[in-house]
Motif scaffolding. Structure first.
Motif, PDB file in Angstrom:
ATOM      1  N   HIS A   1      -6.902  -2.716  15.014  1.00  9.52           N
ATOM      2  CA  HIS A   1      -6.855  -4.536  13.715  1.00  9.52           C
ATOM      3  C   HIS A   1      -5.933  -4.205  12.312  1.00  9.52           C
ATOM      4  CE1 HIS A   1      -9.089  -2.548  10.905  1.00  9.52           C
ATOM      5  NE2 HIS A   1     -10.179  -1.689  11.140  1.00  9.52           N
ATOM      6  N   ILE A   2      -5.532  -5.492  12.217  1.00  5.94           N
ATOM      7  CA  ILE A   2      -4.608  -5.662  11.375  1.00  5.94           C
ATOM      8  C   ILE A   2      -5.529  -4.638  10.041  1.00  5.94           C
ATOM      9  CG2 ILE A   2      -3.720  -7.544  12.158  1.00  5.94           C
ATOM     10  CD1 ILE A   2      -5.010  -9.800  10.536  1.00  5.94           C
ATOM     11  N   HIS A   3      -4.253  -4.587   9.506  1.00  9.65           N
ATOM     12  CA  HIS A   3      -5.611  -4.374   7.491  1.00  9.65           C
ATOM     13  C   HIS A   3      -6.247  -3.095   7.890  1.00  9.65           C
ATOM     14  CE1 HIS A   3      -3.540  -8.272   6.423  1.00  9.65           C
ATOM     15  NE2 HIS A   3      -4.106  -8.544   6.260  1.00  9.65           N
ATOM     16  N   PRO A   4      -5.650  -1.575   9.059  1.00  5.97           N
ATOM     17  CA  PRO A   4      -6.273  -0.914   9.390  1.00  5.97           C
ATOM     18  C   PRO A   4      -7.462   0.034   8.268  1.00  5.97           C
ATOM     19  CG  PRO A   4      -4.740  -0.472   9.896  1.00  5.97           C
ATOM     20  CD  PRO A   4      -4.258  -2.268   9.420  1.00  5.97           C
ATOM     21  N   ASP A   5      -8.845   0.585   8.474  1.00 11.31           N
ATOM     22  CA  ASP A   5      -9.433   1.321   7.504  1.00 11.31           C
ATOM     23  C   ASP A   5      -9.168   2.527   8.204  1.00 11.31           C
ATOM     24  OD1 ASP A   5     -11.180   1.097   9.494  1.00 11.31           O
ATOM     25  OD2 ASP A   5     -12.780   0.118   8.655  1.00 11.31           O
TER      26      ASP A   5
ATOM     27  N   ALA B   1       0.181  -1.921  -6.751  1.00 13.27           N
ATOM     28  CA  ALA B   1      -0.008  -2.003  -6.325  1.00 13.27           C
ATOM     29  C   ALA B   1       0.093  -2.319  -4.628  1.00 13.27           C
ATOM     30  CB  ALA B   1      -1.809  -1.631  -6.548  1.00 13.27           C
ATOM     31  N   ARG B   2      -0.783  -1.696  -3.279  1.00 17.29           N
ATOM     32  CA  ARG B   2      -0.476  -2.604  -1.823  1.00 17.29           C
ATOM     33  C   ARG B   2      -2.012  -2.525  -2.069  1.00 17.29           C
ATOM     34  NH1 ARG B   2       2.921   0.976   1.546  1.00 17.29           N
ATOM     35  NH2 ARG B   2       1.103   2.576   2.470  1.00 17.29           N
ATOM     36  N   TYR B   3      -2.163  -3.362  -0.988  1.00 19.13           N
ATOM     37  CA  TYR B   3      -3.523  -3.422   0.371  1.00 19.13           C
ATOM     38  C   TYR B   3      -4.179  -2.278   0.209  1.00 19.13           C
ATOM     39  CZ  TYR B   3      -1.381  -8.354  -0.494  1.00 19.13           C
ATOM     40  OH  TYR B   3      -1.021  -9.805  -0.802  1.00 19.13           O
ATOM     41  N   ASP B   4      -3.620  -1.550   0.129  1.00 20.74           N
ATOM     42  CA  ASP B   4      -4.719  -0.063   1.453  1.00 20.74           C
ATOM     43  C   ASP B   4      -5.239   0.655  -0.162  1.00 20.74           C
ATOM     44  OD1 ASP B   4      -1.741   0.201   1.313  1.00 20.74           O
ATOM     45  OD2 ASP B   4      -2.533   1.982   0.920  1.00 20.74           O
ATOM     46  N   ASP B   5      -4.352   0.004  -1.632  1.00 18.71           N
ATOM     47  CA  ASP B   5      -4.838   0.229  -2.738  1.00 18.71           C
ATOM     48  C   ASP B   5      -6.321  -0.405  -2.759  1.00 18.71           C
ATOM     49  OD1 ASP B   5      -2.662   2.510  -3.461  1.00 18.71           O
ATOM     50  OD2 ASP B   5      -1.908   0.747  -3.658  1.00 18.71           O
ATOM     51  N   LEU B   6      -6.898  -1.260  -2.450  1.00 18.52           N
ATOM     52  CA  LEU B   6      -8.460  -1.523  -2.455  1.00 18.52           C
ATOM     53  C   LEU B   6      -9.009  -1.049  -2.302  1.00 18.52           C
ATOM     54  CD1 LEU B   6      -7.170  -4.763  -2.706  1.00 18.52           C
ATOM     55  CD2 LEU B   6      -7.145  -3.345  -4.541  1.00 18.52           C
TER      56      LEU B   6
ATOM     57  N   ILE C   1     -12.953 -10.361  -3.583  1.00 17.05           N
ATOM     58  CA  ILE C   1     -12.154 -11.356  -3.054  1.00 17.05           C
ATOM     59  C   ILE C   1     -10.547 -11.503  -3.878  1.00 17.05           C
ATOM     60  CG2 ILE C   1     -11.133 -13.936  -3.378  1.00 17.05           C
ATOM     61  CD1 ILE C   1     -14.554 -14.478  -3.754  1.00 17.05           C
ATOM     62  N   VAL C   2      -9.848 -10.901  -2.817  1.00 14.44           N
ATOM     63  CA  VAL C   2      -8.345 -10.479  -2.362  1.00 14.44           C
ATOM     64  C   VAL C   2      -7.802 -11.300  -1.916  1.00 14.44           C
ATOM     65  CG1 VAL C   2      -6.333  -9.120  -2.000  1.00 14.44           C
ATOM     66  CG2 VAL C   2      -9.002  -8.101  -2.339  1.00 14.44           C
ATOM     67  N   GLU C   3      -5.996 -11.472  -3.147  1.00 14.78           N
ATOM     68  CA  GLU C   3      -5.314 -13.184  -2.767  1.00 14.78           C
ATOM     69  C   GLU C   3      -4.429 -12.391  -2.324  1.00 14.78           C
ATOM     70  OE1 GLU C   3      -2.555 -14.274  -5.845  1.00 14.78           O
ATOM     71  OE2 GLU C   3      -4.526 -16.235  -6.289  1.00 14.78           O
ATOM     72  N   ARG C   4      -4.317 -12.893  -1.079  1.00 12.43           N
ATOM     73  CA  ARG C   4      -3.280 -12.594  -0.258  1.00 12.43           C
ATOM     74  C   ARG C   4      -1.837 -13.755  -0.297  1.00 12.43           C
ATOM     75  NH1 ARG C   4      -3.392  -8.044   3.057  1.00 12.43           N
ATOM     76  NH2 ARG C   4      -5.615  -6.985   3.401  1.00 12.43           N
ATOM     77  N   PRO C   5      -0.705 -13.811   0.525  1.00 16.61           N
ATOM     78  CA  PRO C   5      -0.044 -14.240   0.573  1.00 16.61           C
ATOM     79  C   PRO C   5       0.112 -15.781   0.515  1.00 16.61           C
ATOM     80  CG  PRO C   5       1.120 -12.449   0.802  1.00 16.61           C
ATOM     81  CD  PRO C   5      -0.304 -12.381   0.795  1.00 16.61           C
TER      82      PRO C   5
END
Length: 327
Positions: free
Chosen positions: A32-36, A240-245, A264-268
């Motif tokens: 999946h996108i934004h993978p863990d 920071a990048r999104y994976d840093d969250l 809640i994370v604000e994306r583009p």
């Protein structure tokens, strides 16, 4: 959901899997996108195994920025952002619905490997076991009677397992969870090395953005709900990048009064919402917003609601659904 026995797979499921492999000249493994770590670890574990068995195989994820702390896993550098093989067998990992993959899979045959209760069963073969603690457990238990598991695969499966159980602290951890870990260690995994690679290589930017997230923390509903926000300005200011969250929402859940934590994370073009609880069913809340996940860990993404609207609606749904007890 706890389970103390091995996951059950029928002989028919394994026969169908081998038949699908035999019917295709190549395999494409997706997550999946934004993978863990579970998505990446499960995908790499299968990729390394099939590659060792001589299959023509590729691994891809539509996300440009992958979690950097997983770069120690064998094969990490092979993950692409596109599918190069035509008419390959698709194996999806840790993904509840095809729209979360970011690829056009129309007409493809799919092996769906997952452990999310919200999985839509979109595969030609659905290996979905909600009782499993990670998708890597599903993959390992399904594949280990069929193939010899190489050390690289074992390490990837182990990294996924310990990440999705938050290092064996989640409520669904059972005797079987530790048995899977024991078997993977017996295959050559070094637990200390993996833990150090995953826990002790944080970027300075991740600590800076954590500070901003903690500063944003607000409590609602008698202190039982905590909300944190991370804006694009926060990301830009800290580098920071999104994976840093990853894992930030758990800081809010750790507060003594908190039963439900929200990040809640604000994306583009959207806002990504992560929900965590100490036992309350947040998956049903996420589903109402088009998302999914697990009982105590769920999420969704919205392109229409502002942060303020999200907070108001989430608090309303938490109250209406009786997710927590309010005097």
């Amino acid at each position: 959901m706890k389970h103390d026995k091995k996951l059950h797979f029928s002989p028919k499921e394994r026969e169908q899997f081998l038949q699908l492999l035999g019917d295709h000249t190549a395999v494409s493994i997706l997550s999946h996108i934004h993978p863990d770590a579970d998505a990446i670890g499960t995908s790499l574990g299968i990729y390394l195994l099939l590659k060792k068995e001589g299959y023509r195989v590729e691994i891809a994820n539509a996300t440009r920025e992958l979690p950097r702390h997983l770069d120690f896993l064998e094969g990490f550098g092979r993950i692409k952002q596109k599918i190069d093989y035509d008419n390959s067998l698709i194996i999806t990992c840790d993904c509840g619905s095809p729209d979360r993959l970011g690829f056009d899979l129309e007409g493809r045959r799919i092996v769906n490997i997952d452990h999310h209760p919200s999985n839509t069963g979109f595969g030609t073969l659905n290996l979905v076991r909600p009782e499993a603690v990670s998708s890597s457990e599903v993959a390992y238990r399904f594949l280990e009677p069929l193939f010899e598991i190489p050390r690289g695969s074992a390490e990837a499966f182990y990294a996924a397992l310990i990440s999705d159980t938050r290092y064996f602290t989640t409520a669904n951890v059972s005797e079987e969870s530790f048995e899977v870990a024991r078997e993977l260690i017996a295959l050559g995994v070094e637990p200390g090395r993996v833990a150090q690679a995953m826990l002790q290589r944080r970027s300075l930017a991740s600590l800076r953005v954590l500070g901003r997230a903690l500063e944003s923390l607000r409590l609602y509903l008698e202190g039982q709900v905590a909300v944190m926000t991370v804006t694009r300005k926060d990301l830009e200011a800290t580098g920071a990048r999104y994976d840093d969250l990853d894992g930030i929402v758990d800081y809010a859940r750790s507060l003594v009064t908190v039963e439900v934590a929200i990040l809640i994370v604000e994306r583009p073009d959207s806002r990504k919402v992560s929900l965590r609880s100490k036992g309350a069913d947040v998956m049903r809340i996420a589903r109402e917003f088009g998302g999914g996940g697990h009982t105590v860990a769920a999420g969704f993404e919205t392109e229409t609601l502002s942060t303020e609207e999200l907070i108001d609606r989430l608090l309303d749904r938490i109250k209406e659904e009786g997710v927590i007890n309010i005097q």
